[in-house]
Design an enzyme around this catalytic site. Sequence first.
Site, PDB file in Angstrom:
ATOM      1  N   LYS A  23      36.127  40.211  37.093  1.00 35.74           N
ATOM      2  CA  LYS A  23      37.453  39.605  37.253  1.00 35.74           C
ATOM      3  C   LYS A  23      37.487  38.584  38.400  1.00 35.74           C
ATOM      4  O   LYS A  23      36.857  38.805  39.435  1.00 35.74           O
ATOM      5  CB  LYS A  23      38.437  40.750  37.536  1.00 35.74           C
ATOM      6  CG  LYS A  23      39.872  40.346  37.505  1.00 35.74           C
ATOM      7  CD  LYS A  23      40.775  41.563  37.680  1.00 35.74           C
ATOM      8  CE  LYS A  23      42.176  41.103  38.038  1.00 35.74           C
ATOM      9  NZ  LYS A  23      43.078  42.194  38.334  1.00 35.74           N
TER      10      LYS A  23
ATOM     11  N   LYS B  93      38.407  52.680  46.690  1.00 37.99           N
ATOM     12  CA  LYS B  93      38.588  52.146  48.046  1.00 37.99           C
ATOM     13  C   LYS B  93      38.047  53.091  49.101  1.00 37.99           C
ATOM     14  O   LYS B  93      37.441  52.662  50.076  1.00 37.99           O
ATOM     15  CB  LYS B  93      40.055  51.827  48.299  1.00 37.99           C
ATOM     16  CG  LYS B  93      40.471  50.598  47.511  1.00 37.99           C
ATOM     17  CD  LYS B  93      41.751  49.995  48.021  1.00 37.99           C
ATOM     18  CE  LYS B  93      42.045  48.714  47.237  1.00 37.99           C
ATOM     19  NZ  LYS B  93      43.454  48.424  47.148  1.00 37.99           N
TER      20      LYS B  93
ATOM     21  N   LYS C 102      41.023  37.214  44.395  1.00 38.63           N
ATOM     22  CA  LYS C 102      41.246  36.393  45.584  1.00 38.63           C
ATOM     23  C   LYS C 102      40.433  36.887  46.779  1.00 38.63           C
ATOM     24  O   LYS C 102      40.233  36.161  47.734  1.00 38.63           O
ATOM     25  CB  LYS C 102      42.737  36.281  45.906  1.00 38.63           C
ATOM     26  CG  LYS C 102      43.427  37.586  46.217  1.00 38.63           C
ATOM     27  CD  LYS C 102      44.924  37.374  46.434  1.00 38.63           C
ATOM     28  CE  LYS C 102      45.653  38.690  46.543  1.00 38.63           C
ATOM     29  NZ  LYS C 102      47.084  38.587  46.656  1.00 38.63           N
TER      30      LYS C 102
END
Length: 332
Positions: A194, A113, A197
């Site tokens: 993967k 991140k 969302k």
Amino acid sequence: MKKKIIFSGIQPTGLLTIGNYIGALSQWKYLQKKYFCIYCIADLHSLTIFQEKNILNKNILDILSVCLACGINPKQSIIFIQSHVPQHSQLHWILNCFTNFGEIKRMTQFKEKIHLNKNVNVGLFNYPILMASDILLYQTNKIPVGKDQIQHIELTRDIAYRFNNIYGNIFTIPEKRLNNYGSCVMSLLDPKKKMSKSDYNNNNIISLFDDDFIIKQKINNAVTDSDYPPNIKYDLKNKPGISNMLIILSNITGHSIKNLEQNFKNKNYKDFKKSVIQNLCLFLNKLRKKYFFYRTNKILLKDIITTGATKAKKYASLTLKKVYDAIGLDSL
Ligand code: TRP
């Protein structure tokens, strides 16, 4: 015998996908049969990214309603909102002081991140320690999580061992519980990655709120392979697209993959996709009906989260008291 304790959490960010259902929520429902389950809507965790007030409020109620629609039973399990139980933040501070800077710096999710966004806050850095607090507060035995959270569970165990070594048996040492296929629900157009969302391409995901028309379109466009004759077989390595749809179909119908392979022997991909579409539409329509029942019943939701917080506090305060006593806080 006393039931073992399961704890897991989900962040109230954005709409969920069929991957979240299969990977987390369907397992959460199933685990209630055997364990004492405690499920947390991790609103404090979501603050590591700025949240607009009204959207955060809405997202919390959305996720709570999805959990209930997916079969989390608040009479049997505890479902609550993290910020309603102040013991999470209280234990968090203490565990911060039992975690090494270097340990946290090594967390891969953090490293990824920070790589994407230079402007990160300290909350993102501390995030795994808040997760450890969530888990350890309830003397958790097992944590159902996806592969991406394994490192955080290892850290939680290390912190618990360290604390117990100094102060005696304060925390239960928790174990991860990986689901069979959960972390393997893959993106529709790129079945090597993967389903997420937060995917920028909406055609990669089936949202729990996609209507029949959209589902049909997305599944019809989903990647398969060019095997000839067509072969509907579970083979993650060589047939990721077909395997992914087998996982989805198996989970929403309850038929084993072996059974499905048998049923679709000698069938073509079009027939297979037709069945995936039909079953997904059926499944999601039912789920949505239940969802709207809860989502439009504010009084019921309020009652569920108030009761959830009260029950959670009862357990959390016992552990926190043990910790305070052990350290020498609160002794007068
Ligand atoms: N960090 C988890 C996620 O984003 C959510 C979470 C918060 C959690 N606290 C937890 C998961 C405790 C397991 C246990 O998916």
